[in-house]
Design a protein around this motif. Structure first.
Motif, mmCIF file in Angstrom:
data_model
loop_
_atom_site.group_PDB
_atom_site.id
_atom_site.type_symbol
_atom_site.label_atom_id
_atom_site.label_comp_id
_atom_site.label_asym_id
_atom_site.label_seq_id
_atom_site.Cartn_x
_atom_site.Cartn_y
_atom_site.Cartn_z
ATOM 1 N N GLN A 128 0.947 -1.186 0.042
ATOM 2 C CA GLN A 128 -0.015 0.078 -0.216
ATOM 3 C C GLN A 128 1.069 1.009 0.080
ATOM 4 O OE1 GLN A 128 -3.460 0.292 -0.379
ATOM 5 N NE2 GLN A 128 -3.360 -2.117 -0.595
ATOM 6 N N TYR A 130 1.942 4.174 1.344
ATOM 7 C CA TYR A 130 2.147 4.872 2.410
ATOM 8 C C TYR A 130 3.002 5.649 2.265
ATOM 9 C CZ TYR A 130 -1.135 1.399 4.449
ATOM 10 O OH TYR A 130 -2.158 0.764 4.525
ATOM 11 N N HIS A 174 -10.750 0.695 0.623
ATOM 12 C CA HIS A 174 -10.959 1.913 1.133
ATOM 13 C C HIS A 174 -10.683 2.179 2.643
ATOM 14 C CE1 HIS A 174 -13.301 5.567 1.878
ATOM 15 N NE2 HIS A 174 -13.546 5.432 2.988
ATOM 16 N N ASP A 177 -6.674 2.318 2.382
ATOM 17 C CA ASP A 177 -6.332 3.553 1.802
ATOM 18 C C ASP A 177 -6.670 4.870 2.719
ATOM 19 O OD1 ASP A 177 -5.079 5.269 0.101
ATOM 20 O OD2 ASP A 177 -7.239 5.552 -0.932
ATOM 21 N N LYS A 178 -8.075 4.812 3.396
ATOM 22 C CA LYS A 178 -8.412 6.101 3.778
ATOM 23 C C LYS A 178 -8.628 5.660 5.309
ATOM 24 C CE LYS A 178 -9.814 8.238 -0.333
ATOM 25 N NZ LYS A 178 -9.446 7.206 -1.311
ATOM 26 N N GLY A 179 -8.633 4.434 5.760
ATOM 27 C CA GLY A 179 -9.273 4.315 7.110
ATOM 28 C C GLY A 179 -10.883 4.276 7.046
ATOM 29 N N ASN A 181 -12.782 6.924 7.706
ATOM 30 C CA ASN A 181 -13.162 8.476 7.394
ATOM 31 C C ASN A 181 -13.753 8.420 6.123
ATOM 32 O OD1 ASN A 181 -12.684 9.475 9.995
ATOM 33 N ND2 ASN A 181 -10.517 10.073 9.457
ATOM 34 N N ARG A 182 -14.723 8.983 5.804
ATOM 35 C CA ARG A 182 -15.169 9.314 4.598
ATOM 36 C C ARG A 182 -15.808 8.340 3.655
ATOM 37 N NH1 ARG A 182 -10.402 12.409 2.266
ATOM 38 N NH2 ARG A 182 -9.310 11.151 3.803
ATOM 39 N N LEU A 183 -16.195 7.181 4.129
ATOM 40 C CA LEU A 183 -16.841 6.048 3.556
ATOM 41 C C LEU A 183 -18.257 6.528 3.044
ATOM 42 C CD1 LEU A 183 -16.318 3.046 2.801
ATOM 43 C CD2 LEU A 183 -17.262 2.490 5.076
#
Length: 183
Positions: A128, A130, A174, A177-179, A181-183
């Motif tokens: 990934q 990072y 998701h 990549d983004k944790g 948040n914002r799902l």
């Protein structure tokens, strides 16, 4: 007797032993499973078991390695380049998980060995991006990603796989990549 016939018998015997192991692991922790019990369920003599494997852990490791080889078949190939897993690759892998749900229920359950789970999940999150993080911090993110993938797939399997494999791939990617948040 031809080698082909012998090879087919060996493959069949190993498959029967694997199925027996999976059946046992759906009910008991690997440490509580005896070779005798695996052989009883498989309908195979212990001498036959021992001609292929040392113990139940050896059979489990063999099964895990076979799963990893199968997962690799679904991965996108990027010659000379490391890329994160694609949605299509992860969807194909989750199709495999869904097709062989008992196997993955056993391997990813608390009845399995944690190292086996990590070994399998390592294939899911091979890379990934990072970027900008030091190596130590990246290792924390990889550990989080592995544990998260195991938990997500365990829940999906336990719930009877109500979401499509494509949707599950989307959720996992998701989360990586983004944790959350914002799902």
């Amino acid at each position: 007797m031809s080698n082909t016939k012998t090879d087919q018998r060996v493959k069949l015997t190993i498959q029967i032993l694997q199925n027996a192991l999976i059946k046992c692991m759906l009910e008991n922790h690997i440490s509580k499973i005896s070779v005798k019990r695996i052989c009883e369920i498989a309908g195979i003599n212990r001498s036959t078991f021992y001609s292929h494997f040392q113990d139940q852990y050896d059979l489990l490791d063999y099964t895990c390695n076979e799963v990893i080889e199968n997962i690799k078949k679904y991965m996108d190939e990027y010659p000379n380049e490391i890329k994160p897993i694609s949605h299509s690759s992860l969807t194909r892998i989750l199709d495999y998980v869904k097709e062989d749900a008992d196997l993955f229920n056993a391997l990813l359950s608390d009845n399995s060995d944690l190292d086996i789970q990590k070994k399998i999940m390592k294939e899911f999150i091979t890379y990934q991006p990072y970027n900008g993080l030091d190596l130590r911090t990246k290792e924390y993110f990889y550990a989080y990603g592995q544990a998260g993938c195991i938990s997500i797939i365990q829940k999906w399997l336990k719930d009877g796989m109500p979401e499509t494999t494509a949707r599950m791939a989307e959720i996992i990617l998701h989360a990586l990549d983004k944790g959350i948040n914002r799902l």
